[in-house]
Design an enzyme around this catalytic site. Structure first.
Site, PDB file in Angstrom:
ATOM      1  N   GLU A 116      17.598 -30.310  -4.738  1.00 52.30           N
ATOM      2  CA  GLU A 116      17.342 -29.594  -3.478  1.00 52.30           C
ATOM      3  C   GLU A 116      16.875 -28.189  -3.787  1.00 52.30           C
ATOM      4  O   GLU A 116      17.170 -27.665  -4.859  1.00 52.30           O
ATOM      5  CB  GLU A 116      18.662 -29.436  -2.696  1.00 52.30           C
ATOM      6  N   LYS A 118      17.200 -24.283  -3.713  1.00 59.79           N
ATOM      7  CA  LYS A 118      18.327 -23.359  -3.610  1.00 59.79           C
ATOM      8  C   LYS A 118      17.867 -22.192  -2.731  1.00 59.79           C
ATOM      9  O   LYS A 118      17.130 -21.307  -3.174  1.00 59.79           O
ATOM     10  CB  LYS A 118      18.750 -22.872  -4.995  1.00 59.79           C
ATOM     11  N   ASP A 120      17.755 -18.857  -0.805  1.00 64.49           N
ATOM     12  CA  ASP A 120      18.331 -17.560  -1.159  1.00 64.49           C
ATOM     13  C   ASP A 120      18.793 -16.837   0.101  1.00 64.49           C
ATOM     14  O   ASP A 120      18.067 -16.054   0.703  1.00 64.49           O
ATOM     15  CB  ASP A 120      17.287 -16.725  -1.899  1.00 64.49           C
ATOM     16  N   TYR A 226      23.573 -28.041   3.792  1.00 65.99           N
ATOM     17  CA  TYR A 226      23.415 -28.838   2.578  1.00 65.99           C
ATOM     18  C   TYR A 226      24.662 -29.600   2.132  1.00 65.99           C
ATOM     19  O   TYR A 226      24.656 -30.237   1.090  1.00 65.99           O
ATOM     20  CB  TYR A 226      22.903 -27.974   1.416  1.00 65.99           C
ATOM     21  N   LYS A 317      17.891 -21.840 -12.270  1.00 61.83           N
ATOM     22  CA  LYS A 317      17.432 -20.562 -11.715  1.00 61.83           C
ATOM     23  C   LYS A 317      16.018 -20.217 -12.191  1.00 61.83           C
ATOM     24  O   LYS A 317      15.711 -20.333 -13.381  1.00 61.83           O
ATOM     25  CB  LYS A 317      18.381 -19.435 -12.148  1.00 61.83           C
ATOM     26  N   CYS A 411      -3.551  13.765   9.530  1.00 62.34           N
ATOM     27  CA  CYS A 411      -3.477  12.317   9.700  1.00 62.34           C
ATOM     28  C   CYS A 411      -4.854  11.668   9.504  1.00 62.34           C
ATOM     29  O   CYS A 411      -5.826  12.109  10.122  1.00 62.34           O
ATOM     30  CB  CYS A 411      -2.954  12.021  11.109  1.00 62.34           C
ATOM     31  N   CYS A 414      -6.211  10.390  13.059  1.00 63.39           N
ATOM     32  CA  CYS A 414      -6.587  11.232  14.201  1.00 63.39           C
ATOM     33  C   CYS A 414      -6.806  12.699  13.851  1.00 63.39           C
ATOM     34  O   CYS A 414      -7.243  13.472  14.703  1.00 63.39           O
ATOM     35  CB  CYS A 414      -5.529  11.124  15.304  1.00 63.39           C
ATOM     36  N   CYS A 429       2.750  11.740  11.507  1.00 58.10           N
ATOM     37  CA  CYS A 429       1.621  12.317  12.235  1.00 58.10           C
ATOM     38  C   CYS A 429       2.183  12.888  13.534  1.00 58.10           C
ATOM     39  O   CYS A 429       3.021  12.266  14.176  1.00 58.10           O
ATOM     40  CB  CYS A 429       0.612  11.205  12.525  1.00 58.10           C
ATOM     41  N   CYS A 434      -2.699   9.712  18.804  1.00 57.55           N
ATOM     42  CA  CYS A 434      -3.203   9.082  17.576  1.00 57.55           C
ATOM     43  C   CYS A 434      -3.458   7.603  17.836  1.00 57.55           C
ATOM     44  O   CYS A 434      -2.566   6.900  18.320  1.00 57.55           O
ATOM     45  CB  CYS A 434      -2.169   9.247  16.465  1.00 57.55           C
TER      46      CYS A 434
END
Ligand code: IVH
Length: 674
Positions: A116, A118, A120, A226, A317, A411, A414, A429, A434
C-alpha cells in the site's frame, strides 16, 4: 409522536440520506452525480428544516459537521488496541531481510503480501457504534491519544454513519492534506506574515490539533483508512485477509486508497516500490514510502509484534530528493495582500519527478540567513514534495562574481513604495490601487463589515475586474446600468439593485469607509476610533505618527501603517476620487446617546442569530446608543442579547445571573436615541 412529526421526520431522514450519498460520491468515490449548486440546495433545505424544527436535529446530521464549539484543550483517550508504528526498510536489501524473517517465522508455509502507499499524514483512530461515528482520536504515543472527534467530523470523506450498522468498529487511517491545499495554505500564510508549514504532514497535524473545529473545517483535509483496530459484528465473520478487510471497509463507505496490490513474493514488492519512487510525484497527496503487509490475518497473528511494531509489516521509505543547480536571478512578485515575495530563477533541474526552474525564497531574512546570492550554486529540495526551496548554498563554488540581492524600493506591479513594517518579515506594497491586490481589496471594500454593498460579492467583483470596468474601488461609483447589463448574469432588476446599493453606500458613516480602505492593521475598532478622533478623512490623511500614537487604542503598528498608507501619492489620489464621487468622508455629529439612554455605558454580548438585525447592525445600534459590545460573558456584562440557536454564552449568562434580553427588547432600548 404525532403523524405530522412522523412525516416530517421521514422527509428529513430522506434528505439526510440523499445528502450523505452525494457526499460519499463526491468525497470518497470522487465521482459526483449532481452539481455543486444542486448539492448546496439540498443542504440549504435541510438546514432550513432543522432550524424550523430544532428538536429533530441529530448529532450525525450532515449539517452538524462543523457544529462543535472551540474547546479549552483536548481530553485524552485510552486506545483499547494500541496503534503500533512500523519498522523501516531503506533499499532492496532491507526488504529482503524482512522477507527472510517472515519466511523463517512462518516455517516456510506459503504467504503473500499486500503493498500500500504510505500516506504522509497523521494516524487517527475512528470508532463507530451501531454504525454511527462516536469518537475520533489521534494516535498519540500509541497507547493514549487525544480526543479530536469534533475536528475529524469536519472532514467530508469521513462518514458520520456507515453503510451498515456494525455493532462496534474501530478503524485506523491517515488524515492528510492534499499537495495543492498545502501550497495554497502556505501561500496565504506567507502573505499574512504567518509562519508557514514545512510540509503537508505538519500542516495536517496543525490543522487537526486546532481547538476550534471551524479552523479545521477550512483546511481541506482528507483521509485514507488502512486497517481495523477492533470489531464486534453480530454473528457475521470478519474477513480473514488484509485485502478482504480493505474491501469490507470500502463497502461500509470508508475511503480506502485504491493503489493497493497483492504481491506473491518480495521481488514483486520490490518492483512495486521502484515504480512508486518515480510515480509518487504525480499523486495529488504526499507519500513517504510503501507499506508491505503479510496478507493473511492468521499469519499476522502468528508473527506477532515487538513492543513497538508488528513483525508482519514494514515501511519501505523513499529517500528525500535533492538536486544541485544555479541561481540565475532573483525576482519579486506581489501577492493579493501586498506581500512582496522574492523568488529564485534556477537553471532547470529534475527533483522528485518534475522539472524545477524557480524556488520560493520566502523573505529577505531567509535570503540573508542562508546567504543566497545571484549566481550561487545551491542545493534545492521540495518542501513536502511540493514547494521547491533552497536548502543550502554551496559556498565552495563561489567565484566572487555573485551578486547580493536587495528588495526593490518600489512595487513592480504599481510603482508604489515598498516598505517593511516593523516587526514583520515580509515587505509590502503600500499602493491601495495596486493591480496585484485589486480583487482582494475590492472584496474587502464591499464586504458587510466595510461598505456593506449588497449584491457585490466576490463573483460579481471578479466579473467587473475581468471586464476591465473596475481598476480601483473608486471606479465602483461610476458604474452604469448599461455597463452592468452587458455582463453575463445581470438582468434589469439585479443591475438596478446593484447600482442603487453602490450609490447608497456613499452615505455610510466615516468609520466604515476608513475600515474599507484596507489599511493594514486598521480593523473595525481602530477605524471607529480614528473617525471619532479626527472627524474627517482629510485630517487623517495629514496625521503625524506621534499624533496617532498619542490616541488611546491606537498602537504603534496601526499608527505606522496609517502613515505609510497616507504618504503614498496613489492612495491620496484614490481618496480624492472617492470624495469627487460624493462618498461621505466626515463623521456624524457627536454620539446621539445622552446619559438618558438605557444603554449608555453598558456592556452587551450578542449570541445566536437575531431575527431581523445582522450582527454588525446590532453592534452599530448598541454603540450609537452609547453601549459597548463585548465578545465574552463575564460578571461585568450588563445584558446578553439572545437570538436563535444561542451558543454557550447564553448558558454562561444564566449561570452568572446576567440579564438576558431578546431582539425586541434590544430594539426598544436603543430607540430613544433616534
Ligand atoms: S499500517 C501496525 N498502512 O505510517 C500497522 N500505516 O509508522 C500500522 N501510515 O503510524 C500502520 N499509510 O500513520 C499503515 N497504508 C498504511 C499507512 C500507514 C501511512 C502511517 C501511519 C503509521 C505510520 C507507521
Amino acid at each position: 409522536m404525532g403523524s405530522e412529526t412522523e412525516q416530517l421526520q421521514q422527509i428529513i431522514d430522506q434528505l439526510r440520506r440523499e445528502i450523505e450519498l452525494h457526499n460519499y460520491r463526491y468525497y470518497v468515490l470522487d465521482a459526483p452525480t449532481i452539481t455543486d449548486a444542486q448539492f448546496d440546495r439540498l443542504m440549504a433545505d435541510l438546514q432550513q428544516l432543522e432550524s424550523d424544527y430544532p428538536h429533530l436535529i441529530t448529532p450525525d446530521s450532515p449539517t452538524r459537521r462543523v457544529g462543535g464549539k472551540p474547546r479549552e484543550g483536548f481530553t485524552t483517550v485510552q486506545h483499547t488496541v494500541p496503534l503500533l508504528s512500523l519498522a523501516n526498510a531503506f533499499g532492496d536489501g532491507e526488504l529482503k531481510d524482512f522477507d527472510r524473517r517472515v519466511s523463517g517465522a512462518l516455517s516456510n508455509e506459503p504467504y503473500d503480501y499486500v503493498v500500500e502507499l504510505k500516506i504522509d499524514g497523521l494516524a487517527v483512530s475512528l470508532t463507530y457504534r451501531d454504525g454511527q461515528m462516536v469518537r475520533g482520536a489521534t494516535r498519540g504515543n500509541g497507547a493514549t491519544g487525544e480526543d479530536i472527534t469534533a475536528n475529524l467530523k469536519t472532514i467530508r470523506s469521513i462518514p458520520l454513519r456507515l453503510n451498515k450498522p456494525v455493532d462496534l468498529l474501530e478503524v485506523r487511517g491517515e488524515v492528510y492534506m492534499p499537495k495543492k491545499s498545502f501550497a495554497e495554505l502556505n501561500r496565504r500564510r506567507e502573505e499574512r506574515d504567518e509562519p508557514t508549514f514545512a510540509n503537508p504532514r505538519n500542516a495536517a497535524a496543525g490543522s487537526l490539533r486546532q481547538l476550534d473545529p471551524v479552523v479545521t473545517a477550512g483546511r481541506n483535509l482528507s483521509i485514507f483508512v488502512y486497517g481495523i483496530g477492533a470489531a464486534e459484528l453480530n454473528g457475521e465473520r470478519l474477513p480473514d485477509t488484509h485485502l478482504a478487510g480493505l474491501q469490507w471497509l470500502e463497502s461500509l463507505g470508508l475511503r480506502v486508497n485504491t493503489y493497493h496490490q497483492l504481491c506473491q513474493d518480495i521481488d514483486e514488492v520490490i518492483s512495486y516500490c521502484r515504480l512508486w519512487q518515480d510515480k509518487k510525484a504525480d499523486l495529488p497527496y504526499q507519500i513517504d514510502g510503501i507499506v508491505v503487509k503479510v496478507n493473511s490475518l492468521a499469519q499476522q497473528q502468528a508473527l506477532g509484534a515487538t513492543m513497538k511494531s508488528p513483525r508482519w509489516a514494514i515501511a519501505f521509505k523513499f529517500l528525500p530528493e535533492q538536486a544541485k543547480t544555479t541561481v540565475r536571478d532573483i525576482i519579486v512578485s506581489v501577492g493579493r495582500t501586498g506581500a512582496v515575495t522574492p523568488t529564485a530563477l534556477l537553471d532547470p533541474v529534475t527533483v522528485a519527478g518534475s522539472t524545477v526552474s524557480r524556488a520560493t525564497l520566502h523573505n529577505l531574512d531567509i535570503i540573508r540567513e542562508k546567504d543566497i546570492r545571484i549566481g550561487d550554486r545551491v542545493v534545492i529540495h521540495k518542501a513536502g514534495d511540493v514547494i521547491p526551496e533552497v536548502v543550502e548554498v554551496l559556498k565552495e563554488h563561489r567565484t566572487g562574481a555573485e551578486i547580493i540581492f536587495n528588495m526593490p524600493a518600489v512595487c513592480p506591479a504599481c510603482g508604489a513604495e515598498v516598505v517593511r513594517p516593523s516587526g514583520e518579515s515580509a515587505h509590502r506594497c503600500t499602493g491601495a490601487a495596486c493591480p496585484a491586490r485589486l480583487l482582494e481589496g475590492l472584496i474587502h471594500f464591499a464586504s458587510r463589515g466595510a461598505m456593506n454593498i449588497d449584491g457585490l460579492g466576490p463573483a460579481v467583483l471578479t466579473q467587473l475586474v475581468e471586464a476591465g470596468l473596475v481598476k480601483d474601488v473608486s471606479d465602483l461609483y461610476s458604474l452604469t446600468l448599461e455597463q452592468l447589463l452587458n455582463l453575463e448574469r445581470f438582468a434589469d432588476k439585479s443591475a438596478e439593485n446593484l447600482v442603487r446599493a453602490i450609490a447608497a453606500s456613499k452615505a455610510n458613516p466615516l468609520h466604515r469607509l476608513i475600515f474599507a480602505l484596507g489599511i493594514r492593521h486598521v480593523g473595525e475598532r481602530a477605524a471607529r476610533v480614528l473617525a471619532e478622533h479626527y472627524g474627517a478623512l482629510p485630517s487623517i490623511m495629514d496625521a503625524r505618527l506621534e499624533e496617532l500614537t498619542a490616541i488611546m487604542e491606537i498602537g504603534p503598528k496601526i499608527a505606522e501603517s496609517v502613515v505609510n498608507f497616507m504618504r503614498e501619492p496613489q492612495n491620496r489620489a484614490l481618496i480624492e476620487r472617492l470624495i469627487d464621487h460624493g462618498v461621505n468622508v466626515v463623521a456624524e455629529a457627536a454620539p446621539t446617546a445622552g446619559p438618558g439612554s438605557p444603554l449608555a455605558g453598558k456592556t452587551l454580548v450578542l449570541t445566536g442569530t437575531l431575527a431581523s438585525l445582522k450582527r454588525e447592525d446590532a453592534k452599530e445600534l448598541i454603540e450609537k446608543a452609547g453601549g459597548k459590545v463585548a465578545s465574552s460573558v463575564s460578571k461585568k456584562t450588563d445584558y446578553v442579547v439572545v437570538g436563535d440557536e444561542p451558543g454557550s454564552k447564553y448558558e454562561k449568562a444564566v449561570k452568572l445571573g446576567v440579564p438576558v434580553i431578546g431582539e425586541e427588547e434590544l430594539l426598544t432600548m436603543v430607540k430613544p436615541v433616534f
